[in-house]
Design a protein around this motif. Structure first.
Motif, PDB file in Angstrom:
ATOM      1  N   UNK A 227     -50.992 -14.842 -76.811  1.00  0.00           N
ATOM      2  CA  UNK A 227     -51.659 -15.614 -75.510  1.00  0.00           C
ATOM      3  C   UNK A 227     -51.535 -15.314 -74.234  1.00  0.00           C
ATOM      4  N   UNK A 228     -52.051 -14.776 -73.722  1.00  0.00           N
ATOM      5  CA  UNK A 228     -52.672 -13.897 -72.336  1.00  0.00           C
ATOM      6  C   UNK A 228     -52.666 -15.134 -71.080  1.00  0.00           C
ATOM      7  N   UNK A 229     -51.608 -15.036 -70.379  1.00  0.00           N
ATOM      8  CA  UNK A 229     -52.358 -16.676 -68.940  1.00  0.00           C
ATOM      9  C   UNK A 229     -52.152 -15.895 -67.659  1.00  0.00           C
ATOM     10  N   UNK A 230     -52.951 -15.824 -66.955  1.00  0.00           N
ATOM     11  CA  UNK A 230     -52.143 -15.812 -64.920  1.00  0.00           C
ATOM     12  C   UNK A 230     -51.657 -16.975 -64.925  1.00  0.00           C
ATOM     13  N   UNK A 231     -50.683 -16.525 -65.315  1.00  0.00           N
ATOM     14  CA  UNK A 231     -49.366 -17.411 -64.601  1.00  0.00           C
ATOM     15  C   UNK A 231     -48.023 -17.311 -63.828  1.00  0.00           C
ATOM     16  N   UNK A 232     -47.067 -17.996 -62.810  1.00  0.00           N
ATOM     17  CA  UNK A 232     -45.846 -17.545 -62.496  1.00  0.00           C
ATOM     18  C   UNK A 232     -44.734 -17.834 -62.857  1.00  0.00           C
ATOM     19  N   UNK A 233     -44.141 -17.056 -63.492  1.00  0.00           N
ATOM     20  CA  UNK A 233     -43.126 -17.956 -64.271  1.00  0.00           C
ATOM     21  C   UNK A 233     -42.440 -18.717 -63.541  1.00  0.00           C
ATOM     22  N   UNK A 234     -42.068 -18.952 -62.079  1.00  0.00           N
ATOM     23  CA  UNK A 234     -41.383 -19.919 -61.721  1.00  0.00           C
ATOM     24  C   UNK A 234     -41.853 -21.383 -61.713  1.00  0.00           C
ATOM     25  N   UNK A 235     -43.535 -21.646 -62.406  1.00  0.00           N
ATOM     26  CA  UNK A 235     -43.901 -22.160 -61.970  1.00  0.00           C
ATOM     27  C   UNK A 235     -44.651 -23.354 -64.185  1.00  0.00           C
ATOM     28  N   UNK A 236     -44.118 -22.099 -64.726  1.00  0.00           N
ATOM     29  CA  UNK A 236     -43.987 -23.498 -65.758  1.00  0.00           C
ATOM     30  C   UNK A 236     -43.037 -23.652 -66.599  1.00  0.00           C
ATOM     31  N   UNK A 237     -43.479 -24.304 -68.287  1.00  0.00           N
ATOM     32  CA  UNK A 237     -41.720 -24.591 -68.180  1.00  0.00           C
ATOM     33  C   UNK A 237     -42.529 -24.030 -69.939  1.00  0.00           C
TER      34      UNK A 237
END
Length: 398
Positions: A304-314
């Motif tokens: 699963x691929x998502x446009x996310x910031x590593x430091x902003x998700x758990x």
């Protein structure tokens, strides 16, 4: 029943029916992983030994085919085809003219039929590499001009490559069986800046203790190397499944034998219906390209691929259970100076400590950015990548 020509009989007797010595070249620091991989290949492989630069093993041709298909951490597989002694170029050319090249490399008409020749010379009177390579070309040409029964063929993309090592006037001749380096899986059609090689990514996952089918997070995915390697591991797709190899142009190559090896491998491929790999990147272009690559190779159900910031998700919002997190952060020219690398490493470690308790990790960093501020109980694996001295840190976040 087709009658075999004298040449075909010689190829069968001297090449196909015999054991050979092979060498799996690896990235320095990871030959122990390749050593373990070879033990898991079913066949007639034996006498596996770690040596300078990689792993040596004995086996038959089908074992060479399997090594290329299955090994995830080897850079190339070469076969030792001859050893001779020469103290000057006259003797060398004479012995090369008498060498049975027709048993090992395909014969074609034209100037482009000659194999690529790489020469290393140590403590030898034959120290001029260009002259040694030219002597090989003359010897090969002389041999094919004087051996009856050689049929011209077309090798095109299966260009052959000879490796010549001369030490103390002993000439060791090896033939590359891989073609393009094995990190080129035939999957990715685009690159990001300074991507990690697939062979190194697989070694990192193995050293981190990643279990196929279990959760894997690739939070700074870039071109998605960790994600794709994790997906192929989880589906039991062989590393070389999507590509071709130089051995397919050898005179001894049997299409039926290769087809059988691939059929048996295909039976073990698993079709997972639920994703176990999560890839993310702050750059949406990377995410879209990775998603396209996964769809093209029918791996999108696993990743699963998502446009996310590593430091902003758990990770707890993605998977119910802990797994492995694999990170190849930007460094060198992509980031700036040493202080910025150290600062980023500190931020990544803080994020792992606060959000990834119980997770295994594989963290790739430049050697000069490693300070005392690293995760406790880390195992350190030194290697070189893209001309830079690197360290792979593995362990479990406590």
């Amino acid at each position: 029943m087709d009658r075999q020509s004298p040449l075909e009989k010689r190829i069968k007797r001297h090449v196909a029916a015999r054991e050979h010595l092979f060498f799996a070249a690896t990235t320095p620091g990871f030959k122990s992983v390749c050593f373990k991989e070879l033990f898991n290949i079913h066949g007639s492989i034996k006498e596996i030994n770690m040596v300078n630069g990689g792993v040596e093993f004995k086996g038959r041709l089908q074992d060479c085919y399997k090594a290329n298909l299955f090994l995830r951490t080897a850079n190339r597989i070469i076969m030792r085809i001859g050893k001779l002694k020469a103290t000057n170029f006259r003797i060398l050319e004479k012995k090369l003219t008498n060498f049975p090249w027709e048993l090992f490399i395909p014969y074609t008409n034209g100037n482009n039929s000659q194999p690529e020749i790489s020469v290393t010379s140590i403590h030898s009177r034959l120290y001029h590499k260009t002259a040694v390579a030219e002597c090989f070309r003359k010897g090969i040409t002389n041999r094919f001009n004087n051996v009856p029964g050689c049929q011209a063929g077309n090798i095109d993309y299966l260009q052959q490559h000879l490796f010549v090592r001369i030490q103390d006037d002993n000439v060791i001749i090896s033939l590359d069986s891989s073609g393009e380096l094995l990190h080129k899986r035939g999957v990715k059609k685009y690159k990001t800046r300074a991507p990690i090689r697939e062979t190194i990514a697989s070694a990192a996952l193995m050293l981190a203790g990643y279990e196929a089918g279990k959760p894997l997070i690739d939070p700074l995915c870039g071109s998605g190397t960790f994600s794709i390697e994790g997906a192929m591991l989880s589906s039991n797709i062989p590393a070389g499944w999507f590509r071709e190899f130089a051995f397919m142009g050898w005179p001894c190559f049997k299409t039926e034998q290769w087809a059988y090896i691939k059929r048996e491998a295909e039976k073990k491929i698993l079709l997972l219906n639920e994703f176990c790999v999560f890839a993310s990147d702050i750059d949406d272009r990377h995410c879209r390209r990775l998603d396209d690559t996964l769809k093209l190779h029918k791996l999108s159900s696993i990743v699963r691929v998502e446009n996310k910031d590593f430091f902003r998700f758990s990770p707890s919002h993605i998977f119910k259970h802990a797994g492995t997190v694999a990170i190849n952060p930007p460094y060198g020219l992509r980031l700036g100076n040493k202080n910025e690398s150290i600062k980023l490493l500190g931020n990544i470690i803080n994020k792992l400590l606060t959000s990834y308790a119980g997770w295994k990790y594989a963290l790739v960093v430049p050697r000069n950015s490693v300070t005392d501020n690293v995760l406790s109980n880390s195992s350190s694996h030194q290697f070189c990548h893209g001309g830079l001295d690197m360290i792979l840190l593995t362990g479990k976040v406590s």
